[in-house]
Design a protein around this motif. Structure first.
Motif, short mmCIF file in Angstrom:
data_model
loop_
_atom_site.label_atom_id
_atom_site.label_comp_id
_atom_site.label_asym_id
_atom_site.label_seq_id
_atom_site.Cartn_x
_atom_site.Cartn_y
_atom_site.Cartn_z
N ARG A 50 0.41 -0.86 0.24
CA ARG A 50 -0.09 -0.41 0.08
C ARG A 50 1.11 1.53 -0.18
O ARG A 50 1.96 1.29 0.47
CB ARG A 50 -1.18 -0.14 1.30
CG ARG A 50 -1.93 -0.77 1.42
CD ARG A 50 -3.15 -1.20 2.43
NE ARG A 50 -1.85 -1.44 3.99
CZ ARG A 50 -2.53 -1.41 4.87
NH1 ARG A 50 -3.91 -0.91 5.57
NH2 ARG A 50 -1.77 -1.17 5.27
N VAL A 51 0.53 2.18 -0.78
CA VAL A 51 1.40 3.98 -1.16
C VAL A 51 0.33 4.52 -0.55
O VAL A 51 -0.92 4.94 -1.36
CB VAL A 51 1.74 3.29 -2.06
CG1 VAL A 51 2.87 4.78 -2.67
CG2 VAL A 51 2.04 1.97 -2.11
N VAL A 52 0.89 5.68 0.15
CA VAL A 52 0.30 6.63 0.10
C VAL A 52 0.53 7.84 -1.04
O VAL A 52 1.79 7.88 -1.10
CB VAL A 52 0.22 7.14 1.24
CG1 VAL A 52 -0.45 9.17 1.97
CG2 VAL A 52 0.20 6.74 2.97
N LEU A 53 -0.35 8.26 -1.14
CA LEU A 53 0.14 9.13 -2.52
C LEU A 53 -0.53 10.99 -2.43
O LEU A 53 -1.48 10.80 -1.86
CB LEU A 53 -0.57 8.72 -3.67
CG LEU A 53 -0.42 7.30 -4.78
CD1 LEU A 53 -1.74 7.18 -4.86
CD2 LEU A 53 1.15 7.90 -4.84
N ASP A 54 0.42 11.54 -2.42
CA ASP A 54 0.19 13.07 -2.62
C ASP A 54 -0.21 13.57 -3.08
O ASP A 54 0.23 13.31 -4.69
CB ASP A 54 1.80 13.42 -1.84
CG ASP A 54 1.56 15.37 -1.92
OD1 ASP A 54 2.19 15.92 -2.65
OD2 ASP A 54 1.18 15.52 -0.73
N THR A 55 -0.95 14.77 -3.45
CA THR A 55 -1.62 15.10 -4.55
C THR A 55 -0.42 15.95 -5.51
O THR A 55 -0.34 16.39 -6.50
CB THR A 55 -2.72 16.07 -3.83
OG1 THR A 55 -3.51 15.95 -3.26
CG2 THR A 55 -2.97 17.16 -5.34
N ASN A 56 0.42 16.45 -4.52
CA ASN A 56 2.09 17.17 -5.08
C ASN A 56 2.11 15.58 -6.33
O ASN A 56 2.87 16.52 -7.75
CB ASN A 56 2.71 17.02 -4.94
CG ASN A 56 2.61 18.49 -4.03
OD1 ASN A 56 1.46 19.69 -4.90
ND2 ASN A 56 2.88 19.76 -2.81
N VAL A 57 2.52 14.71 -5.76
CA VAL A 57 3.17 13.31 -6.58
C VAL A 57 2.03 13.52 -8.32
O VAL A 57 2.93 13.42 -8.68
CB VAL A 57 3.62 12.22 -6.21
CG1 VAL A 57 4.20 11.29 -6.67
CG2 VAL A 57 5.03 12.61 -4.77
N LEU A 58 1.03 13.10 -7.25
CA LEU A 58 -0.43 12.79 -8.71
C LEU A 58 0.17 13.91 -10.03
O LEU A 58 -0.16 13.60 -10.79
CB LEU A 58 -1.37 12.63 -8.38
CG LEU A 58 -1.26 11.38 -6.83
CD1 LEU A 58 -3.09 11.79 -6.10
CD2 LEU A 58 -1.63 10.43 -8.31
N VAL A 59 -0.41 15.13 -9.34
CA VAL A 59 0.02 16.10 -10.42
C VAL A 59 1.20 16.04 -11.49
O VAL A 59 1.22 16.18 -12.69
CB VAL A 59 -0.06 17.96 -9.54
CG1 VAL A 59 -0.01 18.45 -10.48
CG2 VAL A 59 -1.28 18.07 -9.18
N SER A 60 2.00 15.61 -10.60
CA SER A 60 3.80 16.08 -11.40
C SER A 60 3.78 14.65 -12.43
O SER A 60 3.56 14.28 -13.47
CB SER A 60 4.53 16.06 -9.89
OG SER A 60 4.96 16.76 -9.69
N ALA A 61 3.19 13.41 -11.78
CA ALA A 61 2.87 12.79 -12.84
C ALA A 61 1.91 12.63 -13.37
O ALA A 61 2.46 11.98 -15.10
CB ALA A 61 2.37 11.18 -12.02
N VAL A 62 1.41 13.03 -13.49
CA VAL A 62 -0.33 13.50 -14.71
C VAL A 62 1.01 14.55 -15.64
O VAL A 62 0.39 14.66 -16.68
CB VAL A 62 -1.24 13.70 -13.95
CG1 VAL A 62 -1.97 13.97 -16.00
CG2 VAL A 62 -1.59 13.42 -13.63
N ILE A 63 0.93 15.39 -15.58
CA ILE A 63 1.80 16.73 -16.38
C ILE A 63 3.32 16.53 -16.70
O ILE A 63 3.70 16.68 -17.88
CB ILE A 63 1.94 17.86 -15.65
CG1 ILE A 63 2.62 17.96 -14.77
CG2 ILE A 63 0.42 18.34 -15.29
CD1 ILE A 63 2.46 19.78 -13.60
N LEU A 64 4.19 15.51 -16.52
CA LEU A 64 5.04 14.67 -16.88
C LEU A 64 5.02 13.41 -16.18
O LEU A 64 6.26 12.55 -16.04
CB LEU A 64 6.32 15.24 -16.03
CG LEU A 64 6.40 16.92 -15.98
CD1 LEU A 64 7.39 17.95 -15.25
CD2 LEU A 64 6.70 17.29 -16.95
N PRO A 65 4.78 13.38 -17.24
CA PRO A 65 4.68 11.24 -17.57
C PRO A 65 5.57 10.48 -17.65
O PRO A 65 5.86 9.33 -17.28
CB PRO A 65 3.20 10.72 -18.09
CG PRO A 65 3.06 11.87 -19.29
CD PRO A 65 3.71 13.32 -18.41
N ALA A 66 6.56 11.09 -18.22
CA ALA A 66 7.75 10.10 -18.98
C ALA A 66 9.29 11.02 -17.71
O ALA A 66 10.12 10.16 -17.65
CB ALA A 66 7.95 11.89 -19.97
N GLY A 67 8.67 11.26 -16.55
CA GLY A 67 9.36 11.48 -15.99
C GLY A 67 9.59 10.65 -14.43
O GLY A 67 8.96 9.78 -14.63
#
Length: 74
Positions: free
Chosen positions: A2-19
């Motif tokens: 199980r992993v706690v997901l932070d909004t900042n990580v999710l936003v970064s993942a969406v806008i920079l999927p290759a990162g």
């Protein structure tokens, strides 16, 4: 796992999927972990991704936001 997901990580993942943070969504889609989040996280994520300057700069669409929300809720 199980992993706690932070909004900042999710936003970064969406806008920079290759990162690096983009790997979070890849692993989530592959079922590598179970996402844990506070109910307000989805609201905050949607709010950030619906900001005009973010949508315009990164080409975020309503279906993109919906797909991410469904992925987190699955």
């Amino acid at each position: 796992m199980r992993v706690v997901l932070d909004t900042n990580v999710l936003v970064s993942a969406v806008i920079l999927p290759a990162g690096r943070t983009g790997l979070v969504l890849l692993h989530l889609r592959n079922g590598a972990f179970v996402p844990l989040h506070h109910p307000t996280t989805l609201d905050e994520l949607a709010s950030v991704l619906h900001r005009r300057h973010i949508r315009d700069k990164y080409g975020i669409t309503d279906p993109n936001v919906k797909d991410i929300a469904e992925l987190l809720l699955a």
